[in-house]
Design a protein around this motif. Structure first.
Motif, PDB file in Angstrom:
ATOM      1  N   ASN A  52     -14.201 -21.184 -11.730  1.00 46.96           N
ATOM      2  CA  ASN A  52     -13.665 -21.537 -10.889  1.00 46.96           C
ATOM      3  C   ASN A  52     -12.305 -21.215  -9.594  1.00 46.96           C
ATOM      4  N   VAL A  53     -11.815 -20.150 -10.058  1.00 47.47           N
ATOM      5  CA  VAL A  53      -9.950 -19.214  -9.577  1.00 47.47           C
ATOM      6  C   VAL A  53     -10.812 -17.845  -9.488  1.00 47.47           C
ATOM      7  N   ILE A  54     -10.762 -17.371  -7.872  1.00 49.92           N
ATOM      8  CA  ILE A  54     -10.520 -16.042  -7.326  1.00 49.92           C
ATOM      9  C   ILE A  54      -9.431 -15.226  -7.483  1.00 49.92           C
ATOM     10  N   VAL A  55      -9.127 -14.156  -7.559  1.00 49.94           N
ATOM     11  CA  VAL A  55      -7.785 -14.099  -7.154  1.00 49.94           C
ATOM     12  C   VAL A  55      -8.061 -12.819  -6.053  1.00 49.94           C
ATOM     13  N   ILE A  56      -7.957 -12.748  -5.158  1.00 52.96           N
ATOM     14  CA  ILE A  56      -7.512 -11.594  -4.029  1.00 52.96           C
ATOM     15  C   ILE A  56      -6.594 -10.967  -4.016  1.00 52.96           C
ATOM     16  N   ASP A  57      -6.042  -9.705  -4.522  1.00 55.64           N
ATOM     17  CA  ASP A  57      -4.970  -8.698  -3.857  1.00 55.64           C
ATOM     18  C   ASP A  57      -4.943  -8.469  -2.913  1.00 55.64           C
ATOM     19  N   SER A  58      -3.852  -7.784  -2.427  1.00 50.98           N
ATOM     20  CA  SER A  58      -3.123  -8.139  -1.503  1.00 50.98           C
ATOM     21  C   SER A  58      -3.649  -6.082  -0.670  1.00 50.98           C
ATOM     22  N   PHE A  59      -4.461  -5.744  -1.923  1.00 53.33           N
ATOM     23  CA  PHE A  59      -4.649  -4.945  -1.731  1.00 53.33           C
ATOM     24  C   PHE A  59      -5.619  -4.017  -1.121  1.00 53.33           C
ATOM     25  N   THR A  60      -6.914  -5.196  -1.336  1.00 54.68           N
ATOM     26  CA  THR A  60      -8.410  -5.259  -1.707  1.00 54.68           C
ATOM     27  C   THR A  60      -8.595  -5.623   0.343  1.00 54.68           C
ATOM     28  N   ILE A  61      -7.136  -6.748   0.901  1.00 54.12           N
ATOM     29  CA  ILE A  61      -7.411  -6.880   1.825  1.00 54.12           C
ATOM     30  C   ILE A  61      -6.788  -5.546   2.789  1.00 54.12           C
ATOM     31  N   ILE A  62      -5.839  -4.812   2.778  1.00 53.66           N
ATOM     32  CA  ILE A  62      -5.390  -3.492   3.231  1.00 53.66           C
ATOM     33  C   ILE A  62      -6.326  -2.341   2.850  1.00 53.66           C
ATOM     34  N   ASN A  63      -7.138  -2.546   2.207  1.00 50.76           N
ATOM     35  CA  ASN A  63      -8.585  -1.501   2.461  1.00 50.76           C
ATOM     36  C   ASN A  63      -9.819  -1.967   2.956  1.00 50.76           C
ATOM     37  N   GLN A  64      -9.750  -3.203   3.176  1.00 55.30           N
ATOM     38  CA  GLN A  64     -11.065  -3.952   4.313  1.00 55.30           C
ATOM     39  C   GLN A  64     -10.872  -3.449   5.248  1.00 55.30           C
ATOM     40  N   ILE A  65      -9.683  -3.951   6.506  1.00 56.61           N
ATOM     41  CA  ILE A  65      -8.928  -4.057   7.354  1.00 56.61           C
ATOM     42  C   ILE A  65      -8.848  -2.399   7.488  1.00 56.61           C
ATOM     43  N   ILE A  66      -8.278  -1.071   7.348  1.00 55.43           N
ATOM     44  CA  ILE A  66      -8.374   0.085   7.300  1.00 55.43           C
ATOM     45  C   ILE A  66      -9.488   0.467   7.309  1.00 55.43           C
ATOM     46  N   SER A  67     -10.916  -0.031   6.360  1.00 56.41           N
ATOM     47  CA  SER A  67     -11.993   0.764   6.631  1.00 56.41           C
ATOM     48  C   SER A  67     -12.826  -0.070   8.150  1.00 56.41           C
ATOM     49  N   ARG A  68     -12.534  -0.672   8.489  1.00 56.99           N
ATOM     50  CA  ARG A  68     -12.568  -1.700   9.461  1.00 56.99           C
ATOM     51  C   ARG A  68     -12.272  -1.091  11.080  1.00 56.99           C
ATOM     52  N   PHE A  69     -10.867  -1.079  11.105  1.00 61.22           N
ATOM     53  CA  PHE A  69      -9.637  -0.283  12.359  1.00 61.22           C
ATOM     54  C   PHE A  69      -8.533   0.809  11.413  1.00 61.22           C
ATOM     55  N   PRO A  70      -8.907   1.718  11.739  1.00 63.74           N
ATOM     56  CA  PRO A  70      -8.221   2.095  11.206  1.00 63.74           C
ATOM     57  C   PRO A  70      -7.085   2.924  11.861  1.00 63.74           C
ATOM     58  N   ASP A  71      -6.967   2.211  13.156  1.00 68.14           N
ATOM     59  CA  ASP A  71      -6.112   2.245  14.046  1.00 68.14           C
ATOM     60  C   ASP A  71      -4.792   1.373  13.722  1.00 68.14           C
ATOM     61  N   TYR A  72      -4.532   0.404  12.805  1.00 64.70           N
ATOM     62  CA  TYR A  72      -4.075  -0.131  12.979  1.00 64.70           C
ATOM     63  C   TYR A  72      -2.725   0.840  11.519  1.00 64.70           C
ATOM     64  N   GLN A  73      -2.133  -0.534  11.203  1.00 64.77           N
ATOM     65  CA  GLN A  73      -1.451  -0.620  10.084  1.00 64.77           C
ATOM     66  C   GLN A  73      -1.032  -1.492   9.890  1.00 64.77           C
ATOM     67  N   VAL A  74      -1.429  -1.758   8.463  1.00 63.23           N
ATOM     68  CA  VAL A  74      -0.943  -3.370   8.006  1.00 63.23           C
ATOM     69  C   VAL A  74       0.075  -3.899   7.199  1.00 63.23           C
ATOM     70  N   GLU A  75       0.642  -4.891   7.856  1.00 62.59           N
ATOM     71  CA  GLU A  75       1.896  -5.323   6.821  1.00 62.59           C
ATOM     72  C   GLU A  75       1.726  -6.482   5.994  1.00 62.59           C
ATOM     73  N   ILE A  76       2.306  -6.358   4.972  1.00 67.47           N
ATOM     74  CA  ILE A  76       1.795  -7.206   3.529  1.00 67.47           C
ATOM     75  C   ILE A  76       3.263  -8.335   3.548  1.00 67.47           C
ATOM     76  N   LEU A  77       3.161  -9.745   4.262  1.00 69.07           N
ATOM     77  CA  LEU A  77       4.631 -10.230   3.728  1.00 69.07           C
ATOM     78  C   LEU A  77       4.202 -11.337   2.859  1.00 69.07           C
ATOM     79  N   GLY A  78       5.649 -11.744   2.070  1.00 69.67           N
ATOM     80  CA  GLY A  78       4.787 -12.820   1.010  1.00 69.67           C
ATOM     81  C   GLY A  78       4.352 -12.303   0.376  1.00 69.67           C
TER      82      GLY A  78
END
Length: 204
Positions: A52-78
């Protein structure tokens, strides 16, 4: 490098579904052309063992975006994580269960009020107050006791800011604040001890 700004939601509740997309757990800005592609990225596929509970970490999101869009710089707010509560086959409580809980709470509240009044000798105080005002000794000064009882009930209604589903103003009542704090503590505990998505990524 083109920056992408992502603000994760602290906690969300979603019905049981096959996958969680980035737009479900975050708000995205900083780009226009690829924004729909990034918003619809699959962050996690829900499995039966996720419970019933899943925790999604910002590191996982950054890793997925960079792997598909290496030309972008990801900034996590909040927040640095999002706690996803999956609601599976949520059943409405039966009238019998609601009535039983209501009865238990009613009896418990009544006993607490009566024990408090017994501890502070409220009846004796009211008798003395009646004697001070009238000069007469009465065992049951009803003209004090009845308004006091009505005022006690009205005071509780105003204190909790609720009359069934109606609220008197937009301010949260003490019970809502305590429930909010409790939910925050649960989410924080889950983020530290039950980061399932991160654990699965490490296993792979």
């Amino acid at each position: 490098m083109t920056p992408i700004y992502i603000r994760l939601k602290q906690s969300i509740r979603i019905p049981a579904q096959d996958m969680i997309r980035l737009k479900d757990i975050a708000r995205i800005t900083g780009l226009k052309r690829e924004k729909p592609l990034i918003e619809n990225m699959i962050v996690h596929r829900i499995k039966q063992e996720d419970r019933n509970v899943i925790v999604i970490d910002s590191f996982t999101i950054i890793n997925q975006i960079i792997s598909r869009f290496p030309d972008y710089q990801v900034e996590i707010l909040g927040p640095n994580y999002c706690v996803v509560h999956i609601e599976r086959n949520k059943k409405k409580p039966t009238l019998l269960i609601v009535a039983g809980i209501w009865l238990l709470l009613f009896i418990g509240a009544a006993m607490a009020i009566m024990n408090f009044h017994y501890d502070v000798s409220m009846e004796m105080v009211q008798q003395k107050l009646h004697f001070m005002l009238t000069g007469e000794e009465v065992e049951h000064p009803l003209w004090i006791q009845i308004p006091y009882s009505i005022g006690l009930g009205l005071g509780m209604i105003l204190f909790f800011n609720h009359w069934f589903h109606k609220k008197f103003n937009e301010e949260p009542n003490p019970m809502e604040i305590e429930v909010f704090k409790y939910q925050e503590d649960l989410d924080h505990y889950a983020a530290i001890h039950d980061n399932k998505v991160e654990k699965m990524d490490e296993d792979h």
